[in-house]
Write an enzyme that holds these catalytic residues in place. Structure first.
Site, PDB file in Angstrom:
ATOM      1  CB  CYS A  46     101.931  48.585 -14.513  1.00 25.18           C
ATOM      2  SG  CYS A  46     101.325  48.874 -12.864  1.00 25.18           S
ATOM      3  CG  ASP A 453      75.901  53.633  -1.838  1.00 26.92           C
ATOM      4  OD1 ASP A 453      74.884  53.058  -1.429  1.00 26.92           O
ATOM      5  OD2 ASP A 453      77.004  53.067  -1.979  1.00 26.92           O
ATOM      6  CG  ASP A 637      75.216  53.319  -5.444  1.00 26.17           C
ATOM      7  OD1 ASP A 637      74.098  53.451  -4.927  1.00 26.17           O
ATOM      8  OD2 ASP A 637      76.218  52.917  -4.833  1.00 26.17           O
TER       9      ASP A 637
END
Lengths: 746, 51
Positions: A46, A453, A637
């Site tokens: 990148c 979760d 969350d």
């Protein structure tokens, strides 16, 4: 009746990014400077791609990406081009750039890092050279042929090197000690400062009176070792700080405001006021809370509420910041922006929750709370004892006290605890787990309970086709030829299941309903039950199914479900075998949560939890004495992640959740949770072993020091060997497998 | 013992040289991006100076 939108909608890169022009600084030479955060920078490739896109332009004078902080520094001749024009090729590569003002951000933390490193260098230089001279003195004393003149000469040179070095490199400790003394307390930096200063001072006095023993080497070596430990510790912390700053920058997302005169303008979210109208293109996150004014679309709320299935919205529906607009352009009347949004509310919950965690005291600090006063007492006792009862003058008595301080100095601990930390973080990094909180490993090792979760954590977080076996290939191909036109999650799941299928001609999407395309003898439709004129449907299934209707054929049903991660069951079992209780807290509807809990054998679960409900549950568990590891990914969350004793989130999680979590793990598996837990427990064992080693060393060495038998040579050998032993012990963490259960990969 | 008269200054000078080199590298930002530096060595087209 329904508004029909053309597909696909394209949008310019300028729409969702704050105009960089405002952040450009032009200096006296006409060179423009701009700092940007590159949001999705992953690897060296990148860096190369971004710099490669900018540097070939002759007017660009500097384009450098910092991979550690994910920032791009850009300079160019201001007259030659505008910022937006320069950045277009980078944005076209798919990188999102957020401009920022370095002056607003550059806290003095980076400068402190550099100052610490300078101190390490100076102490290292002094330690090496003073040791060189000290070895000569010891060799001379041993062979008994070094005259006092030569010895004093070498001592004087040592003093010349050591005293400025101590004054320079000791500042981090002196400052901390002075600050804590002013508050009337004590910490480990107080005996460290005392030992270093007294050793240097007494050695100078000995040198002046031509005494045989000088502790200059001990003084600077001590500083050198402790500074290395401090630097390692600080690096672990600064990674966490970078992540927090990153989040601050991401708040700089723009909103496209439709002015009263009909003009569209990108404005920072902070400048948006209630009552304004904001345009949201399909595929964009909503920047504000508001009410839909025009447009019909579906909105993906999974990051905010944990609900898997998207919500249909129409004029009059309330929508929230952070949710993703899927199908069609929307115009939203702002009801709250900035501080007033649900997002801001979540941030406040996080901050409140994180304060509880600040009370956690690290093992090393707990140890030093006892150790520091004990060391002071010992040294003072040695001085007083020899002065009053031993019949010594104050100088030799003070020398003995200095020897006690040097011997007991927690050089080994100051080095060994950060070394364990660095080795553990490095190993986890290679396994794709990022350690974000410096004391996260210690807190994780304490965990006796794990709360998951559901959406995006135990499940993959996107629907997948479940009744492929009941479908004919022909039906699937026809359905997919329509579905490829849509961004709706169910349509995407359908195209994934069917593989590459060419887009059918003339497909139109009706937001919130479905897709249609003309065929011989009528129209083929794909969408919800009403869209395909199907009546007898199961109410609970609505939102997780699609229907296909062709002229002259029975409608076909496609069922979808958010699939569990492949190793979810194995990971939950592995955690349970390690003695952790497992609980599930989800914002999703009860039947869906119950099904998942049932399949994983989780007895305790709650559905339809709001962010505050999750925090309340965690606080209840904490006050019942449980130390909870929270694993979650959604915006909803994030407060719970901050409230838990320790927390982890997957790399695909919402930015804010990754920031709140102590650990971020990559990949599609949950096994890293188990591996991280195992490693954290091993790390804690090693830290405790090192404390034991350090205590054992003190039990042997302190009586020798108290008896006044320590010479500079003995002090140097004792100090170096104990540091070496605990560091080698810390390095053992590099070896040995992370015992992820072999069956966890099943 | 006359050896000491020049050996010690030489040793100190060399040590100071290393220290100065390190401080210079630190000041010129070479320690700001250690992750990036580890990757940059693998780029094959960076044979022209910056700018």
């Amino acid at each position: 009746m329904a508004e029909v939108a053309a597909i696909p909608t394209s949008r310019g890169p300028a729409d969702d990014v704050v105009d960089p022009e405002a952040y450009v600084r032009v200096d006296a030479k006409g060179v423009a400077h701009l700092h940007l955060l590159v949001e999705n920078l992953h690897c060296g490739k990148c860096v190369q791609a971004i710099e490669g896109a900018l540097r070939p332009r002759p007017d660009v004078t500097e384009a450098r990406v910092n991979m550690t902080t994910r920032r791009l520094a850009l300079s160019w001749h201001a007259a030659a081009a505008g910022a937006a024009e320069l950045l277009a090729p980078v944005t076209a590569l798919g990188y999102r750039l957020v401009p920022f003002n370095p002056a607003a951000l550059e806290s003095n933390a980076a400068e402190q890092d550099r100052m610490l490193l300078r101190c390490v260098a100076v102490a290292g230089f002094a330690a090496a050279n003073v040791m060189l001279l000290s070895v000569s003195v010891w060799a001379g004393a041993f062979s008994d042929d070094m005259g006092p003149a030569t010895r004093d000469f070498l001592h004087w040179i040592s003093a010349l090197i050591a005293l400025p070095a101590v004054a320079y490199a000791g500042r981090p400790f002196f400052r901390s000690a002075a600050a804590v003394l002013r508050r009337g307390a004590t910490n480990m930096d107080v005996p460290i400062s005392l030992a270093v200063l007294l050793a240097a001072g007494m050695s100078l006095q000995q040198t002046i009176v031509s005494g045989p023993h000088a502790y200059f080497d001990a003084s600077v070596t001590l500083l050198f070792f402790l500074l290395i430990g401090r630097y390692l510790d600080r690096r672990a912390r600064s990674r966490a700080r970078d992540a927090a700053e990153q989040l601050m920058l991401l708040g700089a997302v723009a909103a496209t405001v439709i002015e009263p005169d009909g003009q569209r303008r990108a404005r920072p979210v902070g400048a948006v006021r209630p009552g304004m109208v904001v345009a949201v293109a399909p595929g964009d996150r909503l920047p504000v809370d508001g009410r839909v004014r025009t447009g019909r679309s579906t909105v993906d709320t999974s990051l905010v509420t944990g609900e898997t299935m998207p919500l249909s919205v129409r004029p009059g529906t309330d929508v929230f910041a952070g949710t993703l607009n899927l199908d069609a352009p929307l115009e939203v009347t702002v009801t709250a922006a900035g501080e007033g949004t649900l997002l801001a509310e979540i941030v406040r919950l996080i901050e409140a929750a994180a304060q509880g965690r600040d009370r956690y005291v690290r093992l090393a600090d707990r140890f030093s709370r006892v150790y520091a006063p004990a060391v002071h007492l010992l040294a003072a006792g040695a001085f007083g004892g020899w002065l009053l009862f031993g019949g010594l003058a104050w100088q030799p008595a003070l020398m003995i006290a200095v020897a006690v301080l040097i011997i007991t100095c927690p050089c080994a601990l100051g080095l060994a605890v950060p070394a364990v930390q660095v080795v553990a973080s490095g190993r986890l990094m290679r396994r794709g787990v990022l350690v974000k909180a410096a004391d996260g490993l210690e807190r994780l090792a304490d965990a006796d309970m794990v709360v998951f979760d559901k959406t995006g954590t135990l499940t993959v977080g996107r629907p997948e086709l479940t009744n492929r076996r009941d479908l004919s290939d022909a039906d699937l191909t026809i359905a997919a030829s329509l579905a490829v036109a849509s961004r709706h999650p169910l349509a995407r799941a359908l195209s994934r299941a069917a593989g590459p299928v060419p887009l059918r001609d003339g497909v139109r999407e009706t937001a919130g309903m479905g897709l249609a395309a003309p065929v011989d003898g009528g129209e083929v439709r794909l969408g919800n039950a009403a869209w395909c004129a199907v009546t007898a449907t199961d109410e609970t299934a609505s939102g997780s199914e699609l229907w296909l209707r062709r002229p002259g054929a029975e409608p076909v049903r496609f069922a979808f479900e958010d699939r569990l991660r492949d190793d979810a069951a194995a990971a939950v079992d592995a955690l349970r075998r390690r003695g952790l209780a497992v609980e599930l807290l989800s914002g999703d509807r009860a039947p869906v949560v119950a099904a998942v809990a049932d399949r994983l054998g989780i007895a305790h679960w709650s559905a339809a939890c709001l962010p505050a409900d999750k925090v309340a549950r965690l606080e209840a568990l904490a006050s019942a004495g449980r130390r909870v590891l929270m694993v979650g990914d959604g915006l909803n969350d994030a407060p719970a992640l901050a409230a838990a004793h320790a927390s982890m989130s997957p790399a695909e999680a919402a930015d804010i959740s990754r920031t709140a979590a102590d650990f971020v793990f990559q990949g599609r598996r949950l096994t890293p949770i188990v591996e991280t837990l195992d490693l954290s427990r091993r790390a804690r064992r090693l830290v405790l072993q090192n404390f034991a080693l350090a205590l054992a060393y003190n039990v042997i060495a302190v009586p020798i020091a108290l008896a006044g038998l320590v010479t500079p040579l003995i002090a140097a050998v004792a100090m170096s060997s104990s540091s070496l032993i605990v560091t080698l012990n810390a390095l053992r963490l590099r070896r040995g497998g992370i015992r992820a259960e072999p069956e966890a990969g099943r | 013992m006359t050896g000491l008269a020049y050996l010690i200054p030489v040793a100190l000078f060399l040590g100071l040289l290393g220290l100065a080199a390190f401080l210079w590298a630190l000041r010129s930002g070479q320690y700001d991006d250690l992750d990036g530096a580890a990757h940059r060595i693998l780029f094959d087209d960076e044979d022209r100076p910056d700018g």
